[in-house]
Design an enzyme around this catalytic site. Structure first.
Site, PDB file in Angstrom:
ATOM      1  N   HIS A   3       0.803  -4.964   2.053  1.00 30.86           N
ATOM      2  CA  HIS A   3      -0.620  -4.759   2.297  1.00 30.86           C
ATOM      3  C   HIS A   3      -1.449  -6.009   2.032  1.00 30.86           C
ATOM      4  O   HIS A   3      -2.324  -6.364   2.816  1.00 30.86           O
ATOM      5  CB  HIS A   3      -1.106  -3.613   1.420  1.00 30.86           C
ATOM      6  CG  HIS A   3      -2.518  -3.218   1.660  1.00 30.86           C
ATOM      7  ND1 HIS A   3      -3.006  -2.998   2.927  1.00 30.86           N
ATOM      8  CD2 HIS A   3      -3.547  -3.011   0.815  1.00 30.86           C
ATOM      9  CE1 HIS A   3      -4.287  -2.667   2.844  1.00 30.86           C
ATOM     10  NE2 HIS A   3      -4.638  -2.673   1.575  1.00 30.86           N
ATOM     11  N   HIS A   4      -1.195  -6.655   0.916  1.00 30.79           N
ATOM     12  CA  HIS A   4      -2.045  -7.782   0.543  1.00 30.79           C
ATOM     13  C   HIS A   4      -1.190  -8.820  -0.168  1.00 30.79           C
ATOM     14  O   HIS A   4      -0.452  -8.474  -1.088  1.00 30.79           O
ATOM     15  CB  HIS A   4      -3.154  -7.291  -0.393  1.00 30.79           C
ATOM     16  CG  HIS A   4      -4.246  -8.285  -0.625  1.00 30.79           C
ATOM     17  ND1 HIS A   4      -5.461  -8.239   0.029  1.00 30.79           N
ATOM     18  CD2 HIS A   4      -4.289  -9.371  -1.424  1.00 30.79           C
ATOM     19  CE1 HIS A   4      -6.214  -9.245  -0.381  1.00 30.79           C
ATOM     20  NE2 HIS A   4      -5.533  -9.945  -1.264  1.00 30.79           N
ATOM     21  N   ARG A  40      -3.899  -6.035  -7.067  1.00 29.16           N
ATOM     22  CA  ARG A  40      -5.298  -6.074  -6.656  1.00 29.16           C
ATOM     23  C   ARG A  40      -5.883  -4.668  -6.694  1.00 29.16           C
ATOM     24  O   ARG A  40      -5.296  -3.735  -6.162  1.00 29.16           O
ATOM     25  CB  ARG A  40      -5.406  -6.616  -5.236  1.00 29.16           C
ATOM     26  CG  ARG A  40      -6.823  -6.715  -4.715  1.00 29.16           C
ATOM     27  CD  ARG A  40      -6.816  -7.122  -3.257  1.00 29.16           C
ATOM     28  NE  ARG A  40      -6.152  -6.144  -2.426  1.00 29.16           N
ATOM     29  CZ  ARG A  40      -6.754  -5.083  -1.905  1.00 29.16           C
ATOM     30  NH1 ARG A  40      -8.033  -4.863  -2.124  1.00 29.16           N
ATOM     31  NH2 ARG A  40      -6.086  -4.224  -1.165  1.00 29.16           N
ATOM     32  N   ARG A  64      -6.086  10.497  -1.278  1.00 31.25           N
ATOM     33  CA  ARG A  64      -5.559  10.977  -2.558  1.00 31.25           C
ATOM     34  C   ARG A  64      -6.702  11.159  -3.558  1.00 31.25           C
ATOM     35  O   ARG A  64      -6.751  12.141  -4.287  1.00 31.25           O
ATOM     36  CB  ARG A  64      -4.528   9.992  -3.104  1.00 31.25           C
ATOM     37  CG  ARG A  64      -3.163  10.203  -2.478  1.00 31.25           C
ATOM     38  CD  ARG A  64      -2.201   9.089  -2.858  1.00 31.25           C
ATOM     39  NE  ARG A  64      -2.564   7.832  -2.244  1.00 31.25           N
ATOM     40  CZ  ARG A  64      -2.534   6.651  -2.844  1.00 31.25           C
ATOM     41  NH1 ARG A  64      -2.158   6.570  -4.094  1.00 31.25           N
ATOM     42  NH2 ARG A  64      -2.889   5.560  -2.197  1.00 31.25           N
ATOM     43  N   ARG A  75      -1.412   1.195  -7.360  1.00 33.01           N
ATOM     44  CA  ARG A  75      -0.656   1.115  -6.113  1.00 33.01           C
ATOM     45  C   ARG A  75       0.809   0.763  -6.336  1.00 33.01           C
ATOM     46  O   ARG A  75       1.692   1.310  -5.683  1.00 33.01           O
ATOM     47  CB  ARG A  75      -1.280   0.043  -5.216  1.00 33.01           C
ATOM     48  CG  ARG A  75      -2.635   0.440  -4.713  1.00 33.01           C
ATOM     49  CD  ARG A  75      -3.274  -0.682  -3.941  1.00 33.01           C
ATOM     50  NE  ARG A  75      -4.531  -0.214  -3.377  1.00 33.01           N
ATOM     51  CZ  ARG A  75      -5.179  -0.792  -2.387  1.00 33.01           C
ATOM     52  NH1 ARG A  75      -4.702  -1.881  -1.848  1.00 33.01           N
ATOM     53  NH2 ARG A  75      -6.301  -0.301  -1.944  1.00 33.01           N
ATOM     54  N   GLU A 114      -6.898   5.200   0.261  1.00 36.56           N
ATOM     55  CA  GLU A 114      -6.668   5.812  -1.052  1.00 36.56           C
ATOM     56  C   GLU A 114      -7.601   6.988  -1.274  1.00 36.56           C
ATOM     57  O   GLU A 114      -7.323   7.859  -2.093  1.00 36.56           O
ATOM     58  CB  GLU A 114      -6.914   4.783  -2.147  1.00 36.56           C
ATOM     59  CG  GLU A 114      -6.151   3.523  -1.898  1.00 36.56           C
ATOM     60  CD  GLU A 114      -5.556   2.948  -3.141  1.00 36.56           C
ATOM     61  OE1 GLU A 114      -6.323   2.623  -4.050  1.00 36.56           O
ATOM     62  OE2 GLU A 114      -4.328   2.835  -3.192  1.00 36.56           O
ATOM     63  N   HIS A 127       0.880  -1.165   0.000  1.00 35.88           N
ATOM     64  CA  HIS A 127       0.000   0.000   0.000  1.00 35.88           C
ATOM     65  C   HIS A 127       0.911   1.205   0.000  1.00 35.88           C
ATOM     66  O   HIS A 127       1.842   1.281   0.795  1.00 35.88           O
ATOM     67  CB  HIS A 127      -0.920   0.007   1.218  1.00 35.88           C
ATOM     68  CG  HIS A 127      -2.004   1.037   1.102  1.00 35.88           C
ATOM     69  ND1 HIS A 127      -1.748   2.379   1.258  1.00 35.88           N
ATOM     70  CD2 HIS A 127      -3.312   0.937   0.815  1.00 35.88           C
ATOM     71  CE1 HIS A 127      -2.878   3.053   1.072  1.00 35.88           C
ATOM     72  NE2 HIS A 127      -3.840   2.200   0.804  1.00 35.88           N
TER      73      HIS A 127
END
Ligand code: ADP
Length: 700
Positions: free
Chosen positions: A523-524, A563, A400, A421, A397, A384
């Site tokens: 993050h993921h 993602r 932004r 990202r 997000e 992220h």
């Protein structure tokens, strides 16, 4: 006179010879040797064919002995120990495994220097051998049973359990290793991406499944598994309806990065989607009476000789136990919080911080691969872009999206802030210190309630002018002033001539101004266990492991190489539900439903903590503060510096989640005798709420 052999003596010699011969034959039968390696043990002990695996306490964690019995007797003995130190315990385990391969034996000598590991293994082997003989192991907890065991109470696991029950499953149980449910899911800030929903149609938005499919494939750089993405998008509208049908709120549609149209469905109060979803799922589980065994960690999944799932081994505060089951839904989430695993699969992310909850350690990946499950895209890890390096708080997000820009210490922009990202993360890492500042104004602040949380956390610098903001953050002042002026000018004409940012919501000219330090974090984890569209877990060769299903972040293939924001929540609900449905169908085809026998240990709602010392003056106190999903209230009386009646009440929907944490905290204070709140891992909001409520408690 020489001794003459008598007949009697002759008989003795023959007897002795026969005895030796018999012994040799017995040894040969019992210990067949092929190429100098003993292949199996067959002595007079009766063993029952099967695999017997027992875990015992080792040095840094559990050690395990596994005995495999085949038609010929014991065919294999092996040892494992996940948390053992690699140089001592790990080396000892390796040595013993090599030894067993050389000379299969039911006993072994302790390895010097690794006595605790060795002793744990001896105990484990002894018990495994007893089990292999069908004998009871003293002190061992009786195996429990369920039709479907769901491992992990995040979004995917809870959705799976609910869907299974809605389809008729009667004996589903969820294991959750943390003291609360929700995992990473509760941290989801965005929403749920879905196409062709009634909410989009209401707003006149045209969004076909095909468009959603194309966006997702493009976002994932076409690495995604097309079949899984088709399944995701085709079930997405139903996912929104389902969440709403069980009491959730996903009725507002918004725009998000990587989506061609407004597709992200969020709660109508613009709050984060995760807490709403987890609260809704918890309430439904409660209503359906599905037991969630908290602080119960699954450590192993068992399969029979044909590879069919037979059970799960789990560990709770009372030790290790087994749940025999027909089907397992693996929903353990990702491995973002396991820095070793992250560095193993993505060396470029070594040393990265993470936005993940502490339980995201990849246990499911390990348990599944032990059963031969294949992995997909395991090296694909999403970072992220904007996370506070000190607190690991993620700036959604939306900050932004609603107008904030990114600048470096030199006071200059360096990227289109709304790019994907991976691009934004890489751009920040490329700055001299690998960090950036997220800069916004009051107009952005007012557009997004999430920002209040960051301000309350104390991670945002506030200033009345850009100059002051530069001074407070240490960013180059002249450059920052120039950057902000240029940005406002570009915003006015609607064209970012520097980085090609498409949407510039506001000119960023409304004081006061704000800045938060931001850098990328893991993050993921997009890769994971291989599944098909029915969520059946697949081996590397594509064959199915019968009775084994997986959904959510533990699975790979849905998100490809990147993602899109909003797709994880779709993923957990869509595939969670499919997993529940598939597991239920499997149970129906394999003996059918049985009655539930496992119950979750419910917390004593009336527990009152005693004997806690405090410096507060005598009197009755009351205090309240925000907890997870509502207010927390504490009441107590102080008599001669002692509290004997501490009560803490949380919001109703947190009986399952916060309830356990609240009791843990009360019990912790009673045990230590100190009026200090220990943070309950995974329930930090509840813990902080209690701390705040106690701190602001006033004498009545
Ligand atoms: P997802 O919803 O994608 O499955 P989450 O991170 O929201 O992902 O949920 C995963 C859940 O699984 C977390 O609550 C985590 O604590 C739990 N979990 C992870 N490993 C285990 C394990 N070995 N046993 C039980 N629960 C586990």
């Amino acid at each position: 006179m020489g001794k003459q052999p008598t007949n009697k003596n002759k008989g003795n010699i023959v007897g002795l010879f026969l005895m030796v011969l018999a012994a040799v034959i017995t040894i040969i039968i019992a210990f067949p040797v092929t190429d100098g390696v003993r292949k199996y043990i067959k002595d007079n002990t009766k063993y029952i064919a099967g695999t017997y695996s027992v875990a015992e306490k080792g040095f840094g964690g559990n050690v395990r002995a596994t005995v495999v019995v085949g038609d010929n007797g014991i065919e294999n003995i092996s040892f494992a120990g996940k948390s053992e130190t690699p140089d001592i315990g790990g080396a000892a385990i390796q040595k013993l495994n090599d030894q067993m391969k050389e000379n299969l034996d039911t006993e072994f000598d302790s390895v010097s220097g690794a006595t605790i590991t060795s002793s744990g293994l001896k105990h484990a082997l002894k018990k495994a051998l007893l089990k292999a003989q069908g004998k009871e192991v003293k002190g061992e907890r009786k195996p429990q049973s369920a039709d479907i065991v769901v491992i992990g109470a995040g979004g995917a696991g809870m959705s799976a359990a609910i869907e299974a029950a809605q389809k008729g499953a009667t004996n589903v149980v969820i294991l959750e290793k943390m003291p609360i449910t929700g995992g990473n899911s509760v941290r989801a800030t965005g929403g749920l991406n879905a196409s062709e929903t009634q909410y989009q149609k209401r707003d006149g938005i045209e969004d076909s499944n095909e468009l959603f499919y194309q966006d997702t494939m493009k976002g994932g750089k076409n690495l995604n598994d097309p079949e899984l993405v088709r399944t995701l998008v085709e079930n997405s509208a139903a996912a929104v309806d389902w969440v709403n049908s069980i009491g959730g709120d996903l009725s507002v549609v918004g725009q998000f990065g990587g989506a061609s149209v407004k597709r992200i469905h969020r709660p109508s109060d613009t709050s984060a989607v995760g807490p709403m979803l987890v609260k809704t799922l918890n309430a439904k589980l409660d209503e359906l009476g599905i037991p969630v065994l908290l602080e119960t960690k699954a450590t192993k999944i068992f399969a029979d000789k044909d590879g069919k799932i037979t059970g799960v081994e789990a560990e709770d505060e009372n030790g290790v136990f087994v749940i025999n089951t027909k089907a397992v839904v693996l929903a353990t989430g990702g491995f973002g919080a396991n820095s070793q695993m992250v560095a193993k699969y993505a060396p470029q992310l070594d040393g990265f911080i993470t936005t993940n909850h502490v339980g995201a350690t990849g246990d499911g990946i390990e348990m599944a691969t032990e059963l031969g499950a294949g992995l997909t895209d395991i090296e694909q890890i999403q970072t992220h872009p904007t996370v506070n390096p000190d607190t690991a708080t993620m700036y959604t997000e939306g900050v932004r999206g609603n107008g904030a820009i990114l600048v470096n210490d030199d006071g200059k922009r360096f990227v289109n802030e709304l790019d994907t990202r991976d691009v934004v993360s890489a751009a920040i890492m490329a700055q001299p210190n690998g960090e950036s500042w997220l800069v916004f104004d009051t107009a952005v602040r007012e557009s997004l309630s999430a920002i209040e949380k960051y301000i309350n956390e104390g991670i945002i610098v506030e200033a009345n002018s850009i100059e002051e903001l530069a001074q407070k953050t240490g960013v180059n002042e002249a450059n920052l002033v120039a950057t902000m002026q240029e940005y406002a000018a570009m915003q006015a004409v609607g064209k970012d001539s520097e980085f090609g940012r498409k949407s510039m919501e506001v000119p960023l000219t409304k004081p006061p101004y704000f800045a938060g330090k931001a850098k990328p974090a893991v993050h993921h984890t997009m890769g994971g266990v291989k599944i098909n569209k029915e969520t059946q877990v697949l081996k590397e060769d594509g064959s199915v492991i019968p009775g084994f299903f997986a959904a959510g972040e533990v699975v790979g293939g849905v998100h490809g190489a990147n993602r899109l924001g909003g797709n994880a929540v779709t993923d957990i609900v869509v595939f969670g539900r499919i997993a529940g449905d598939s597991a239920n169908k499997y149970v129906l085809d394999n003996g059918g439903n049985t009655e539930r026998t496992i119950t979750a240990q419910t917390e004593d709602a009336n527990f009152v903590a005693k004997d806690i010392k405090t410096k507060l003056k005598d009197g009755s106190y009351k205090g309240s503060a925000k907890g997870f999903g509502g207010d927390i209230e504490v009441t107590f009386t102080v008599k001669k510096g002692i509290v004997n009646d501490l009560e803490i009440s949380g919001p109703k929907e947190t009986t399952e989640i916060g309830g356990k944490a609240i009791n843990k905290i009360k019990k912790g204070m009673q045990k230590s005798g100190k009026f200090e709140v220990d943070n309950v891992s995974g329930a930090s909001v509840t813990s902080k709420g209690i701390k705040d409520a106690i701190n602001n408690a006033k004498a009545q």
